[in-house]
Design an enzyme around this catalytic site. Structure first.
Site, PDB file in Angstrom:
ATOM      1  N   HIS A 190      37.723  33.862  43.963  1.00 52.10           N
ATOM      2  CA  HIS A 190      36.699  34.744  43.410  1.00 52.10           C
ATOM      3  C   HIS A 190      36.860  34.832  41.899  1.00 52.10           C
ATOM      4  O   HIS A 190      37.929  34.568  41.353  1.00 52.10           O
ATOM      5  CB  HIS A 190      36.800  36.147  44.023  1.00 52.10           C
ATOM      6  CG  HIS A 190      38.092  36.840  43.699  1.00 52.10           C
ATOM      7  ND1 HIS A 190      39.278  36.534  44.327  1.00 52.10           N
ATOM      8  CD2 HIS A 190      38.389  37.813  42.796  1.00 52.10           C
ATOM      9  CE1 HIS A 190      40.249  37.293  43.843  1.00 52.10           C
ATOM     10  NE2 HIS A 190      39.738  38.070  42.900  1.00 52.10           N
ATOM     11  N   ASP A 192      36.153  37.862  39.016  1.00 48.55           N
ATOM     12  CA  ASP A 192      36.105  39.319  39.145  1.00 48.55           C
ATOM     13  C   ASP A 192      34.716  39.889  38.866  1.00 48.55           C
ATOM     14  O   ASP A 192      34.069  39.536  37.871  1.00 48.55           O
ATOM     15  CB  ASP A 192      37.125  39.963  38.206  1.00 48.55           C
ATOM     16  CG  ASP A 192      38.551  39.710  38.643  1.00 48.55           C
ATOM     17  OD1 ASP A 192      38.793  39.624  39.861  1.00 48.55           O
ATOM     18  OD2 ASP A 192      39.435  39.586  37.768  1.00 48.55           O
ATOM     19  N   HIS A 339      39.930  32.633  40.844  1.00 50.34           N
ATOM     20  CA  HIS A 339      41.355  32.757  41.159  1.00 50.34           C
ATOM     21  C   HIS A 339      41.534  33.345  42.552  1.00 50.34           C
ATOM     22  O   HIS A 339      40.593  33.859  43.158  1.00 50.34           O
ATOM     23  CB  HIS A 339      42.078  33.622  40.117  1.00 50.34           C
ATOM     24  CG  HIS A 339      41.538  35.021  40.000  1.00 50.34           C
ATOM     25  ND1 HIS A 339      40.458  35.341  39.210  1.00 50.34           N
ATOM     26  CD2 HIS A 339      41.918  36.184  40.588  1.00 50.34           C
ATOM     27  CE1 HIS A 339      40.205  36.632  39.294  1.00 50.34           C
ATOM     28  NE2 HIS A 339      41.072  37.172  40.143  1.00 50.34           N
ATOM     29  N   ARG A 355      45.534  45.424  35.835  1.00 53.63           N
ATOM     30  CA  ARG A 355      44.544  44.570  35.175  1.00 53.63           C
ATOM     31  C   ARG A 355      43.713  45.367  34.179  1.00 53.63           C
ATOM     32  O   ARG A 355      43.240  46.467  34.488  1.00 53.63           O
ATOM     33  CB  ARG A 355      43.608  43.944  36.219  1.00 53.63           C
ATOM     34  CG  ARG A 355      42.705  42.843  35.660  1.00 53.63           C
ATOM     35  CD  ARG A 355      41.817  42.257  36.740  1.00 53.63           C
ATOM     36  NE  ARG A 355      40.629  43.069  36.979  1.00 53.63           N
ATOM     37  CZ  ARG A 355      39.936  43.065  38.108  1.00 53.63           C
ATOM     38  NH1 ARG A 355      40.337  42.308  39.125  1.00 53.63           N
ATOM     39  NH2 ARG A 355      38.860  43.818  38.248  1.00 53.63           N
TER      40      ARG A 355
END
Length: 376
Positions: A190, A192, A339, A355
């Site tokens: 995916h 983000d 990723h 993150r």
């Protein structure tokens, strides 16, 4: 001219009213992992443990003007890769690892060069960083240089800092078995939150606790995935757009009693997007959020989208695998990569990452340029 940090807009939050005796009875539910662990924890950074506040509600995100600082970067990287630093490629096309550079100490010129390096190499791991030990406000100030902070609609965050998205698994063996009960592999490619009108660009993920072995993150180079396609297919993909949806993510959270901080949205983005700094074209589809191709019948959309997603997932020769270690910060360009976490450890060790997710420009594509035919 690049906007100052003060000029970068932030998401609007609806602040809960002050407590009164009546309000206290209806206080919003707050789930805290620290409480679920009995008030004490083995986490190295307890203040980073996830919380979910059901009282936090946010208005829809509004458009903003994004300025990519990679446009200002000196391509010699003299302010980033200073004397004593070392950079090593992870693979020929994708990924690098850097030592001898402290990200939190970079000048603005160094940050500009960081944006350019990450755009070129797609993902860069920086070792021996102090990010996790900084006050969270300082880490956010650093990330805010690269764009407006995204507040995730469903994920956990450190209490009081909704701009931080947390990845947390205190991985007991039963959790591993449960996770794989309905699937053969933990791999889930995916990019983000591509359902947003302006998805993230330069993105930062830093280690808090990681297993000694396992829990790596894999990245795929979407520029190289596009480059591998035949000229005829590249030309056909140009002009096509796809629907990216956050509805399923919100519904999944709500069904498990989780939070939904902002009403879910869908966006339509080009299948091929152009990077604003490098000019490279990249596939912009991912298994996490891309639902269908606009204008195609269901069978046509499923077939073409299925091919592209399979092409991305099996491209081991344009993928890179980053191994986590204490004090590691991984920086990637979310516009040109996908990723996946790799859930492969059963030792019970905690995997805890934070993150920072600056948003970038709305995806755009530039016209297809026919490739030169090879000479006979």
């Amino acid at each position: 001219m690049a906007p100052s940090i003060a000029e970068i807009p932030t998401a609007n939050v609806v602040v809960p009213v002050k407590d009164t005796p009546a309000a206290a009875e209806n206080k919003p539910k707050i789930r805290r992992v620290i409480e679920e662990e009995g008030g004490t924890t083995t986490a190295s950074y307890p203040h980073y443990l996830p919380t979910w506040n059901h009282g936090e509600k946010y208005e829809p995100l509004q458009p903003f003007d994004h300025y990519d600082h990679g446009k200002d970067a000196d391509p010699s990287f003299k302010d980033l890769l200073t004397e004593g630093s070392r950079i090593q490629k992870l693979t020929p096309s994708t990924g690098s690892e850097v030592t001898g550079v402290q990200l939190s100490k970079l000048s603005d010129a160094g940050k500009d060069q960081l944006a350019l390096l990450v755009a070129q190499r797609k993902v860069v791991a920086f070792r021996d960083q102090d990010f996790a030990d900084l006050p969270i406000e300082n880490a956010l100030k650093f990330g805010g240089y690269f764009g407006r902070h995204h507040i995730h609609p469903t994920s956990g965050s450190p209490e009081g800092f909704p701009e931080i998205h947390l990845v947390h698994r205190n991985n007991n063996a039963w959790e591993f078995d449960e996770y794989l009960a309905a699937k053969n592999s933990s791999v889930s490619w995916h990019s983000d939150v591509t359902y947003e009108k302006q998805p993230p660009g330069t993105t930062f993920l830093y280690a808090l606790d990681t297993p000694e072995v396992g829990g790596d993150t894999a990245f795929v180079n979407q520029v190289e995935a596009y480059n591998r396609l035949s000229p005829a297919l590249k030309e056909r993909l140009h002009g096509l757009k796809a629907v990216h949806s956050g509805v399923e993510q919100a519904e999944n959270s709500a069904s498990r009693g989780g939070v939904v901080r902002r009403e879910p949205v869908q966006s339509i983005h080009p299948l091929v997007r152009t990077h604003p700094v490098t000019g490279e074209k990249a596939l912009f589809v991912n298994n996490g959020f891309t639902r269908r191709i606009v204008g195609l019948k269901t069978e046509e959309s499923d077939a073409l989208l299925g091919f592209l997603l399979a092409h991305i997932s099996r491209g081991i020769d344009y993928q890179a695998r980053v191994r986590w270690a204490p004090k590691t910060v991984v920086v990637w360009d979310n516009r040109v990569t996908a990723h996946s976490a790799i859930v492969d450890w059963t030792t019970g060790e905690r995997r805890h990452l934070a993150r920072i997710t600056p948003q970038a420009e709305a995806p755009f594509e530039t016209p297809y340029v026919p490739e030169k035919e090879p000479q006979a």
